[in-house]
Write an enzyme that holds these catalytic residues in place. Structure first.
Site, PDB file in Angstrom:
ATOM      1  N   GLU A 175      -2.422  67.564  69.747  1.00  0.00           N
ATOM      2  CA  GLU A 175      -3.718  68.227  69.584  1.00  0.00           C
ATOM      3  C   GLU A 175      -4.874  67.233  69.508  1.00  0.00           C
ATOM      4  OE1 GLU A 175      -3.985  71.332  66.727  1.00  0.00           O
ATOM      5  OE2 GLU A 175      -2.352  72.465  67.634  1.00  0.00           O
TER       6      GLU A 175
ATOM      7  N   ASP B  16      -1.930  71.027  57.349  1.00  0.00           N
ATOM      8  CA  ASP B  16      -0.934  71.984  57.827  1.00  0.00           C
ATOM      9  C   ASP B  16       0.413  71.305  57.616  1.00  0.00           C
ATOM     10  OD1 ASP B  16       0.712  73.771  59.022  1.00  0.00           O
ATOM     11  OD2 ASP B  16      -0.239  73.733  61.002  1.00  0.00           O
TER      12      ASP B  16
ATOM     13  N   ASP C 191       0.611  80.471  58.489  1.00  0.00           N
ATOM     14  CA  ASP C 191       0.616  80.403  59.961  1.00  0.00           C
ATOM     15  C   ASP C 191       2.015  80.779  60.444  1.00  0.00           C
ATOM     16  OD1 ASP C 191       0.362  79.863  62.645  1.00  0.00           O
ATOM     17  OD2 ASP C 191       0.405  77.692  62.420  1.00  0.00           O
TER      18      ASP C 191
ATOM     19  N   LYS D   4      -3.305  83.506  66.349  1.00  0.00           N
ATOM     20  CA  LYS D   4      -3.053  82.889  67.656  1.00  0.00           C
ATOM     21  C   LYS D   4      -2.715  84.038  68.600  1.00  0.00           C
ATOM     22  CE  LYS D   4      -0.826  78.762  65.680  1.00  0.00           C
ATOM     23  NZ  LYS D   4       0.536  78.326  65.234  1.00  0.00           N
TER      24      LYS D   4
ATOM     25  N   ARG E 234      -3.290  76.454  70.411  1.00  0.00           N
ATOM     26  CA  ARG E 234      -1.878  76.119  70.397  1.00  0.00           C
ATOM     27  C   ARG E 234      -1.743  74.647  70.770  1.00  0.00           C
ATOM     28  NH1 ARG E 234       1.737  80.343  69.758  1.00  0.00           N
ATOM     29  NH2 ARG E 234       2.678  78.645  68.573  1.00  0.00           N
TER      30      ARG E 234
HETATM   31  P1  PGA Z   1       1.704  75.246  67.523  1.00  0.00           P
HETATM   32  O1  PGA Z   1       0.836  74.511  66.398  1.00  0.00           O
HETATM   33  O2  PGA Z   1       0.817  75.578  68.660  1.00  0.00           O
HETATM   34  O3  PGA Z   1       2.759  74.227  67.862  1.00  0.00           O
HETATM   35  O4  PGA Z   1       2.272  76.475  66.865  1.00  0.00           O
HETATM   36  C1  PGA Z   1      -0.347  74.967  65.866  1.00  0.00           C
HETATM   37  C2  PGA Z   1      -0.250  75.132  64.349  1.00  0.00           C
HETATM   38  O5  PGA Z   1       0.842  75.021  63.757  1.00  0.00           O
HETATM   39  O6  PGA Z   1      -1.252  75.434  63.706  1.00  0.00           O
HETATM   40 ZN    ZN Z   2       0.189  75.738  61.684  1.00  0.00          ZN
END
Ligand code: PGA
Ligand code: ZN
Length: 424
Positions: A214, A251, A321, A346, A375
């Protein structure tokens, strides 16, 4: 009002180098819109499922040509001549056409692509910005007023760990959150300034400054706590104060380091029982100025969430989450059991724009706050930026303030803040 003249989908690569779906819709007044969908890690059994070709000869089985053929051959012919103003009817039709509880028949990637395309076309058809259009849809679905008063505060993912980085850090995201009292523009500037300062601090220590999934930096440290110490170091040179100008967020994404009923982190010499790990989280909260903590407890331990929540200050957002996975049933349970106070939205864990607006309404009417999130594997589409403004999310989480697919979304918020809402 315009009608749909043409609609088709095709493959593009996402930021992780895997195929995903992009699609174009052309109205009979020749106005066009494009949208694309991201990909998550899909390691939660509680989220909707995307479909992949599983053809090992192409893209290691990750192609999405089957999903695309559903859009081009099954869905598009039924939508030609239809008004894009029929978001709810089209979304309900897509849900019925799939017919499964987790969108596994035609795939959440197929469904969300079409749903986003309809919303974008609906906004263009009326000549209004997407965030305003989604806000109107929200109001229709919720049957209540929701004024657009702010651009959500950004949560910047400065250091990537866990499954998002090839390092020794167990926690997934070490975040900086500029105070919500600041304008988006000021918050964005602080985020990028601290990111560059962090790079300097890490280079001084000969640490790794490559970026993770990210866009966050990916140093190795002796403990997870070290990452917060390093983030603290970035503040004085920029005359910023923790607990005043900026806050910390984390997180944990603790499913990643939860094994055999224990939490295994390098901050402690032995694997931790739930109660010991809760004590560690409380200790962490006492040492740094946290505003949000996400997925501190593994996602099937509802009792553990309640225990932790009972010992944490009400000022701190306890965010589910992986716990909720944008699943309406799990959201209801979290609200009923008071497992957390906030959750992550999401869209590609759920399905249609209508369903996303519905979960936001459920949360809002129960005083539950929400964060709209990207994501790990993203596209340059900025749909979720408009969504976050339209549903007046408390926060957004679009990764670090670097890399095209992350800044595309932050830049859209910046534009809305400065140009549309005329904030200074
Ligand atoms: P992910 O991560 O897209 O791998 O689910 C994002 C998050 O955990 O906030
Ligand atoms: Zn998360």
């Amino acid at each position: 009002m315009a009608q749909i003249k043409q609609l088709f989908a095709y493959q593009i690569l996402d930021s992780g180098g895997r195929p995903t779906i992009e699609a174009k819709l052309i109205l009979d007044n020749d106005r066009e819109v494009i949208t694309s969908v991201p990909c998550g890690s899909f390691d939660s059994k509680n989220e909707a499922l995307e479909i992949r070709d599983n053809d090992k000869e192409h893209f290691e089985g990750m192609g999405v040509t089957t999903a695309i053929s559903y859009i081009n051959n099954l869905i598009a012919p039924k939508l030609i001549g239809v008004s894009p103003q029929k978001q709810q009817q089209i979304d309900n039709w897509l849900i019925k056409a799939d017919g499964t509880h987790n969108k596994s028949k035609i795939g959440v990637n197929t469904i969300l692509t079409v749903s986003q395309l309809i919303a974008r076309a609906g906004a263009v058809d009326l000549g209004v910005p997407l965030y305003k259009y989604l806000n109107e849809l929200y109001k229709t679905i919720a049957g209540t007023e929701l004024k657009i008063e702010h651009v959500p505060s950004p949560i910047f993912n400065m250091i990537n760990g866990g499954k998002h980085a090839n390092t020794n850090m167990e926690f997934q995201e070490f975040q900086i959150i500029p105070s919500s009292s600041l304008s988006f523009s000021r918050a964005y500037e602080i985020g990028t300034t601290l990111y560059h300062e962090l790079k300097r601090v890490l280079m001084y220590r000969n640490a790794n400054i490559s970026v993770g999934e990210e866009g966050g930096l990916t140093p190795n440290f002796t403990t997870n706590v070290d990452a917060f110490e390093v983030l603290m170091e970035t503040l004085p040179p920029k005359n910023l104060q923790a607990g005043h100008d900026v806050f910390f967020g984390v997180d944990f994404s603790s499913n990643y380091f939860y094994k055999d009923d224990r939490y295994i982190i390098k901050d402690k010499p032995h694997p931790l029982k739930r109660e010991e790990f809760i004590d560690f989280v409380i200790y962490l909260m006492s040492q740094y100025q946290f505003l949000t903590i996400e997925d501190p407890i593994q996602s099937e331990d509802w009792e553990g969430w309640k225990k932790l929540g009972a010992s944490i200050s009400e000022q701190i957002y306890v965010v589910g989450d992986d716990l909720i996975s944008t699943n309406p049933q799990r959201l209801d349970k979290a609200i009923k059991e008071k497992a957390c106070t906030s959750f992550v939205i999401k869209p590609n864990q759920l399905g249609t724009v209508t369903e996303v607006l519905q979960v936001a309404h459920t949360a809002r009417s129960n005083n539950f706050t929400y964060i709209v999130s990207n994501r790990a594997d993203e596209t340059n589409d900025d749909f979720i930026a408009d969504l976050a403004v339209g549903i007046q999310a408390d926060f957004v989480k679009f990764g670090a303030p670097v890399r095209g697919e992350r800044v595309a979304k932050y830049n859209r918020l910046w534009y809305i803040d400065k140009v549309e809402l005329k904030n200074s």
